[in-house]
Design a protein around this motif. Sequence first.
Motif, PDB file in Angstrom:
ATOM      1  N   MET A 160      18.954   7.866 -10.218  1.00 20.24           N
ATOM      2  CA  MET A 160      19.093   6.363 -10.056  1.00 20.24           C
ATOM      3  C   MET A 160      20.507   6.459 -10.591  1.00 20.24           C
ATOM      4  O   MET A 160      20.794   6.387 -11.672  1.00 20.24           O
ATOM      5  CB  MET A 160      18.436   5.233 -10.865  1.00 20.24           C
ATOM      6  N   PRO A 161      21.387   5.720  -9.502  1.00 25.42           N
ATOM      7  CA  PRO A 161      22.767   5.532 -10.045  1.00 25.42           C
ATOM      8  C   PRO A 161      22.859   4.440 -10.935  1.00 25.42           C
ATOM      9  O   PRO A 161      21.972   3.460 -11.042  1.00 25.42           O
ATOM     10  CB  PRO A 161      23.385   5.172  -8.676  1.00 25.42           C
ATOM     11  N   ARG A 162      23.661   4.489 -11.694  1.00 24.66           N
ATOM     12  CA  ARG A 162      24.039   3.236 -12.881  1.00 24.66           C
ATOM     13  C   ARG A 162      23.960   1.935 -12.008  1.00 24.66           C
ATOM     14  O   ARG A 162      24.520   1.833 -11.063  1.00 24.66           O
ATOM     15  CB  ARG A 162      25.394   3.508 -13.375  1.00 24.66           C
ATOM     16  N   GLY A 163      23.323   1.155 -12.557  1.00 23.16           N
ATOM     17  CA  GLY A 163      23.044  -0.353 -12.127  1.00 23.16           C
ATOM     18  C   GLY A 163      21.955  -0.471 -11.277  1.00 23.16           C
ATOM     19  O   GLY A 163      21.613  -1.793 -10.894  1.00 23.16           O
ATOM     20  N   TRP A 164      21.622   0.543 -10.521  1.00 18.67           N
ATOM     21  CA  TRP A 164      20.397   0.374  -9.825  1.00 18.67           C
ATOM     22  C   TRP A 164      19.463  -0.118 -10.402  1.00 18.67           C
ATOM     23  O   TRP A 164      18.889   0.393 -11.640  1.00 18.67           O
ATOM     24  CB  TRP A 164      20.062   1.796  -8.945  1.00 18.67           C
ATOM     25  N   VAL A 165      18.337  -0.892  -9.938  1.00 13.18           N
ATOM     26  CA  VAL A 165      17.086  -1.440 -10.692  1.00 13.18           C
ATOM     27  C   VAL A 165      15.830  -0.769  -9.984  1.00 13.18           C
ATOM     28  O   VAL A 165      15.656  -0.780  -8.847  1.00 13.18           O
ATOM     29  CB  VAL A 165      17.059  -2.787 -10.372  1.00 13.18           C
ATOM     30  N   GLY A 166      15.020  -0.276 -10.748  1.00 13.99           N
ATOM     31  CA  GLY A 166      13.763   0.512 -10.455  1.00 13.99           C
ATOM     32  C   GLY A 166      12.637  -0.045 -10.917  1.00 13.99           C
ATOM     33  O   GLY A 166      12.702  -0.094 -12.253  1.00 13.99           O
ATOM     34  N   VAL A 167      11.473  -0.687 -10.258  1.00 11.03           N
ATOM     35  CA  VAL A 167      10.265  -1.057 -10.704  1.00 11.03           C
ATOM     36  C   VAL A 167       9.273   0.045 -10.183  1.00 11.03           C
ATOM     37  O   VAL A 167       8.936   0.389  -9.125  1.00 11.03           O
ATOM     38  CB  VAL A 167       9.951  -2.293 -10.228  1.00 11.03           C
ATOM     39  N   PHE A 168       8.841   0.531 -11.339  1.00 13.52           N
ATOM     40  CA  PHE A 168       7.933   1.837 -11.238  1.00 13.52           C
ATOM     41  C   PHE A 168       6.050   1.063 -11.390  1.00 13.52           C
ATOM     42  O   PHE A 168       6.200   0.501 -12.543  1.00 13.52           O
ATOM     43  CB  PHE A 168       8.082   2.880 -12.128  1.00 13.52           C
ATOM     44  N   ARG A 169       5.304   1.632 -10.353  1.00 13.34           N
ATOM     45  CA  ARG A 169       3.943   1.355 -10.986  1.00 13.34           C
ATOM     46  C   ARG A 169       3.582   2.205 -12.239  1.00 13.34           C
ATOM     47  O   ARG A 169       4.058   3.494 -12.096  1.00 13.34           O
ATOM     48  CB  ARG A 169       3.100   1.931  -9.801  1.00 13.34           C
TER      49      ARG A 169
ATOM     50  N   ARG B 109      24.738   2.048 -19.014  1.00 12.87           N
ATOM     51  CA  ARG B 109      25.928   3.005 -19.220  1.00 12.87           C
ATOM     52  C   ARG B 109      25.360   4.364 -19.179  1.00 12.87           C
ATOM     53  O   ARG B 109      23.997   4.580 -19.873  1.00 12.87           O
ATOM     54  CB  ARG B 109      26.206   2.482 -20.500  1.00 12.87           C
ATOM     55  N   GLY B 110      26.045   5.342 -18.695  1.00 15.89           N
ATOM     56  CA  GLY B 110      25.394   6.608 -18.737  1.00 15.89           C
ATOM     57  C   GLY B 110      24.695   7.054 -17.530  1.00 15.89           C
ATOM     58  O   GLY B 110      24.389   6.254 -16.677  1.00 15.89           O
ATOM     59  N   PRO B 111      24.020   8.306 -17.416  1.00 15.10           N
ATOM     60  CA  PRO B 111      23.542   8.810 -16.270  1.00 15.10           C
ATOM     61  C   PRO B 111      21.997   8.077 -16.117  1.00 15.10           C
ATOM     62  O   PRO B 111      21.373   7.820 -17.232  1.00 15.10           O
ATOM     63  CB  PRO B 111      23.154  10.429 -16.382  1.00 15.10           C
ATOM     64  N   GLY B 112      21.690   7.935 -14.889  1.00 10.73           N
ATOM     65  CA  GLY B 112      20.503   7.134 -14.622  1.00 10.73           C
ATOM     66  C   GLY B 112      19.186   8.079 -14.622  1.00 10.73           C
ATOM     67  O   GLY B 112      19.031   9.205 -14.717  1.00 10.73           O
ATOM     68  N   THR B 113      17.978   7.249 -14.657  1.00 11.20           N
ATOM     69  CA  THR B 113      16.708   7.663 -14.840  1.00 11.20           C
ATOM     70  C   THR B 113      16.292   8.841 -13.576  1.00 11.20           C
ATOM     71  O   THR B 113      16.891   8.488 -12.434  1.00 11.20           O
ATOM     72  CB  THR B 113      15.455   6.475 -14.812  1.00 11.20           C
ATOM     73  N   GLU B 114      15.812   9.784 -13.774  1.00 11.30           N
ATOM     74  CA  GLU B 114      15.333  10.913 -12.675  1.00 11.30           C
ATOM     75  C   GLU B 114      14.166  10.434 -12.156  1.00 11.30           C
ATOM     76  O   GLU B 114      13.209  10.009 -12.878  1.00 11.30           O
ATOM     77  CB  GLU B 114      15.511  12.335 -13.119  1.00 11.30           C
TER      78      GLU B 114
ATOM     79  N   GLU C 161       0.781  -1.236  -0.041  1.00  6.21           N
ATOM     80  CA  GLU C 161      -0.044   0.079   0.016  1.00  6.21           C
ATOM     81  C   GLU C 161       0.820   1.270  -0.124  1.00  6.21           C
ATOM     82  O   GLU C 161       1.864   1.413   0.761  1.00  6.21           O
ATOM     83  CB  GLU C 161      -0.685  -0.084   1.183  1.00  6.21           C
ATOM     84  N   GLY C 162       0.396   2.060  -0.887  1.00  6.46           N
ATOM     85  CA  GLY C 162       1.054   3.456  -1.046  1.00  6.46           C
ATOM     86  C   GLY C 162       2.684   3.524  -1.646  1.00  6.46           C
ATOM     87  O   GLY C 162       3.281   4.447  -1.990  1.00  6.46           O
ATOM     88  N   VAL C 163       3.040   2.349  -2.074  1.00  6.25           N
ATOM     89  CA  VAL C 163       4.390   2.362  -2.800  1.00  6.25           C
ATOM     90  C   VAL C 163       4.244   2.258  -4.261  1.00  6.25           C
ATOM     91  O   VAL C 163       3.684   1.564  -5.025  1.00  6.25           O
ATOM     92  CB  VAL C 163       5.175   0.954  -2.443  1.00  6.25           C
ATOM     93  N   SER C 164       4.927   3.059  -4.948  1.00  3.27           N
ATOM     94  CA  SER C 164       4.869   3.499  -6.351  1.00  3.27           C
ATOM     95  C   SER C 164       6.157   2.933  -6.976  1.00  3.27           C
ATOM     96  O   SER C 164       6.311   2.975  -8.286  1.00  3.27           O
ATOM     97  CB  SER C 164       4.291   4.713  -6.815  1.00  3.27           C
ATOM     98  N   LEU C 165       7.168   2.987  -6.267  1.00  5.22           N
ATOM     99  CA  LEU C 165       8.691   2.799  -6.838  1.00  5.22           C
ATOM    100  C   LEU C 165       9.430   1.819  -5.668  1.00  5.22           C
ATOM    101  O   LEU C 165       9.320   2.266  -4.310  1.00  5.22           O
ATOM    102  CB  LEU C 165       9.434   3.986  -6.944  1.00  5.22           C
ATOM    103  N   ALA C 166      10.062   0.605  -6.340  1.00  2.00           N
ATOM    104  CA  ALA C 166      10.747  -0.056  -5.373  1.00  2.00           C
ATOM    105  C   ALA C 166      12.379  -0.132  -5.999  1.00  2.00           C
ATOM    106  O   ALA C 166      12.278  -0.294  -7.348  1.00  2.00           O
ATOM    107  CB  ALA C 166      10.278  -1.602  -5.637  1.00  2.00           C
ATOM    108  N   LEU C 167      13.268   0.371  -5.358  1.00  2.00           N
ATOM    109  CA  LEU C 167      14.483   0.447  -5.967  1.00  2.00           C
ATOM    110  C   LEU C 167      15.466  -0.555  -5.161  1.00  2.00           C
ATOM    111  O   LEU C 167      15.745  -0.752  -3.976  1.00  2.00           O
ATOM    112  CB  LEU C 167      15.303   1.867  -5.433  1.00  2.00           C
ATOM    113  N   TRP C 168      16.153  -1.485  -6.126  1.00  2.00           N
ATOM    114  CA  TRP C 168      17.184  -2.316  -5.793  1.00  2.00           C
ATOM    115  C   TRP C 168      18.449  -1.492  -6.057  1.00  2.00           C
ATOM    116  O   TRP C 168      18.868  -1.415  -7.053  1.00  2.00           O
ATOM    117  CB  TRP C 168      16.993  -3.479  -6.413  1.00  2.00           C
ATOM    118  N   GLN C 169      19.344  -1.301  -5.120  1.00  2.00           N
ATOM    119  CA  GLN C 169      20.423  -0.515  -4.911  1.00  2.00           C
ATOM    120  C   GLN C 169      21.546  -1.612  -5.194  1.00  2.00           C
ATOM    121  O   GLN C 169      22.475  -1.955  -4.590  1.00  2.00           O
ATOM    122  CB  GLN C 169      20.886   0.248  -3.567  1.00  2.00           C
TER     123      GLN C 169
END
Length: 204
Positions: free
Chosen positions: A156-165, A135-140, A27-35
């Motif tokens: 998002m730093p390079r290599g981080w994984v984000g799952v967005f709703r 490679r390159g700059p990550g998603t804002e 509930e309430g989560v729209s982004l999960a980030l794996w560092q």
Amino acid sequence: MTTVLPPLATGINSSTDPSVLQTLGSEGVSLALWQRTLPEHLIVALDELPVERLPQLRRRVTVRNAATAIHSACDEVGAGSCATLLADVVEDLTAHAVRVLASPVLQLRLDVTDGQPCPKWHVDAVPGRMLCTLRGPGTEFGPIGPDGAPETIQRMPRGWVGVFRGALWPARELAAVLHRSPPREAGGPRLLLVIDPVDDAGTC
């Protein structure tokens, strides 16, 4: 008559543990980030490639054939130096995406861009989307504010994984963490991995 708007999901969960991706449905989560950190050998191999030899791909895959698709994309542009390492990373991420997005078939993309192809803050018109900058700059990204723009902006730093709703996420709450491509001055070119679910009708 007063219109009652659905609640906004502006929460962001992050962790070095990949199980954080499973909290997207909370509930309430729209982004999960794996560092996550990319293998150093993969970073070096990708950085050494000229732009025209960065692999590009747009294909529907399962976990079983994701690695084969990456090898084919690398072979097409002579990027064999990074094929195995890249295939291992993508295969792992497709396995996570299958669980988080509840879709055995995925739309897999490797996009090579320079500049800012998606400058507007937005929520994607999909149930959910996994992003990882290779490679390159990550998603804002940032939670939406009263004026429709993010209250705060992070990258998002390079290599981080984000799952967005996405806008089609099956919940009463509205996805309310926006994202966009980084501006040109952030650097480039970028190699971006995008993974979307494919529904039973064969559409993303």
